[in-house]
Write a protein that holds these residues in place. Structure first.
Motif, PDB file in Angstrom:
ATOM      1  N   THR A 143       2.208  -6.438 -12.252  1.00 35.68           N
ATOM      2  CA  THR A 143       2.810  -6.138 -10.957  1.00 35.68           C
ATOM      3  C   THR A 143       1.955  -6.692  -9.828  1.00 35.68           C
ATOM      4  O   THR A 143       0.755  -6.926  -9.988  1.00 35.68           O
ATOM      5  N   CYS A 144       2.596  -6.883  -8.684  1.00 30.87           N
ATOM      6  CA  CYS A 144       1.917  -7.361  -7.480  1.00 30.87           C
ATOM      7  C   CYS A 144       2.169  -6.352  -6.362  1.00 30.87           C
ATOM      8  O   CYS A 144       3.326  -6.034  -6.067  1.00 30.87           O
ATOM      9  N   GLU A 145       1.110  -5.857  -5.760  1.00 31.22           N
ATOM     10  CA  GLU A 145       1.215  -4.941  -4.617  1.00 31.22           C
ATOM     11  C   GLU A 145       1.026  -5.756  -3.344  1.00 31.22           C
ATOM     12  O   GLU A 145      -0.069  -6.262  -3.084  1.00 31.22           O
ATOM     13  N   LYS A 149       4.551  -2.736  -1.030  1.00 30.67           N
ATOM     14  CA  LYS A 149       5.641  -2.737  -1.993  1.00 30.67           C
ATOM     15  C   LYS A 149       5.154  -3.298  -3.331  1.00 30.67           C
ATOM     16  O   LYS A 149       4.211  -4.086  -3.382  1.00 30.67           O
ATOM     17  N   THR A 150       5.821  -2.880  -4.404  1.00 29.99           N
ATOM     18  CA  THR A 150       5.460  -3.320  -5.745  1.00 29.99           C
ATOM     19  C   THR A 150       6.514  -4.272  -6.292  1.00 29.99           C
ATOM     20  O   THR A 150       7.714  -3.982  -6.250  1.00 29.99           O
ATOM     21  N   HIS A 152       7.457  -6.901  -9.696  1.00 32.50           N
ATOM     22  CA  HIS A 152       7.144  -7.194 -11.088  1.00 32.50           C
ATOM     23  C   HIS A 152       6.952  -8.692 -11.287  1.00 32.50           C
ATOM     24  O   HIS A 152       7.465  -9.519 -10.523  1.00 32.50           O
ATOM     25  N   CYS A 168       5.618 -13.397  -7.821  1.00 28.39           N
ATOM     26  CA  CYS A 168       4.667 -12.501  -8.469  1.00 28.39           C
ATOM     27  C   CYS A 168       4.369 -13.040  -9.863  1.00 28.39           C
ATOM     28  O   CYS A 168       5.282 -13.276 -10.655  1.00 28.39           O
TER      29      CYS A 168
END
Length: 280
Positions: A143-145, A149-150, A152, A168
């Motif tokens: 995942t990328c923050e 926001k998150t 996938h 991401c």
């Protein structure tokens, strides 16, 4: 589920906070090859731009300064837009414009599966190139923050204060990298060439830092409403055959749309998602 893809052109670039992401109309003008007029006091955002002649020969189509005759096809490598395919110049009733093959992105899941699947993309793809289904499989993705926001692995996002789309990836380390990002380009010369030639005004929804949803053009009912040039700037906007100064407005039929000379030479229109029947 069927999603009709809007025309968004992607060109690789940096992801640092940039003029296109920070300044109204900067992305619009930069895409058209316009030159910013340096603002006074060293400010980031230009007060106006200087634009080239978009149509030196009214019988030809133009893209990035190159002329195309009726029937000529744009080389796909120049378009850099996976959503714009087989684009060619067509002259109809004396008005040249580009037309492209329509691209529909279709994702077919039943209602139950749709809730448990995410579509995955590549940075240079128009439509999704795959999908990951099932809670367990999705949970295995990196995942990328970003900006609270998150996302996938395989999903795209637009970092705050940029005019870019990023992917991401499993390599994400908390820092947005230009390796996995691309500039958002709206395909203005391809999809709105007649509007540009007629000095029409781009219409934005909410933000003037995104792609326009269309253009408003001069009609026999159009009137100029003189405003206040608080900054006392000399730059002027052109709307059809009308000329106005910063602060002036032009009337349009849509009461939810307000069109103002704010960053010349184009008049800029902003449309609200909802408004009453009489005022913006």
């Amino acid at each position: 589920m069927k999603a009709v893809v809007s025309f968004v052109m992607l060109v690789l670039g940096s992801v640092s906070t940039d003029m296109a992401g920070e300044c109204d109309m900067a992305g619009f003008y930069t895409e058209l090859g316009c030159t910013p007029v340096p603002p006074e006091g060293g400010a980031l955002c230009p007060d106006s731009f200087t634009c080239p002649d978009f149509q030196p020969d009214p019988t030809k189509c133009y893209y990035k300064g190159v002329a195309y005759d009726n029937g000529a096809t744009l080389p796909q490598a120049l378009i850099s837009n996976p959503c714009s395919l087989a684009c060619g110049c067509a002259v109809f009733n004396g008005e040249p414009s580009f037309s492209c093959a329509a691209v529909d992105c279709v994702e077919e899941f039943d209602n139950d599966m749709q809730q448990q699947c995410i579509s995955t993309f590549e940075l240079d793809s128009c439509c999704s190139t795959g999908s990951v289904c099932g809670k367990d499989a999705i949970a295995q993705l990196k995942t990328c923050e970003v900006d609270g926001k998150t996302y996938h692995e395989g999903e795209t996002y637009q970092p705050k204060n940029t005019q870019k789309t990023c992917l991401c990836t499993a390599d994400f380390n908390g820092t947005v990298s230009d390796t996995y990002c691309a500039d958002i380009n709206c395909g203005l010369e391809i999809h709105y060439q007649p509007d540009l030639h007629k000095n029409c005004a781009p219409v934005f929804v909410g933000s003037k830092r995104s792609c326009p949803i269309g253009f408003e053009c001069q009609t026999t009912k159009t009137k100029v409403v003189r405003g206040l040039n608080i900054r006392n700037l000399t730059s002027q906007c052109t709307f059809g055959n009308m000329t106005m100064t910063i602060g002036d407005e032009v009337t349009v039929d849509d009461n939810c749309t307000k069109c103002t000379c704010s960053v010349p030479p184009f008049v800029t229109c902003v449309r609200k998602n909802s408004c009453d029947s009489t005022t913006l």
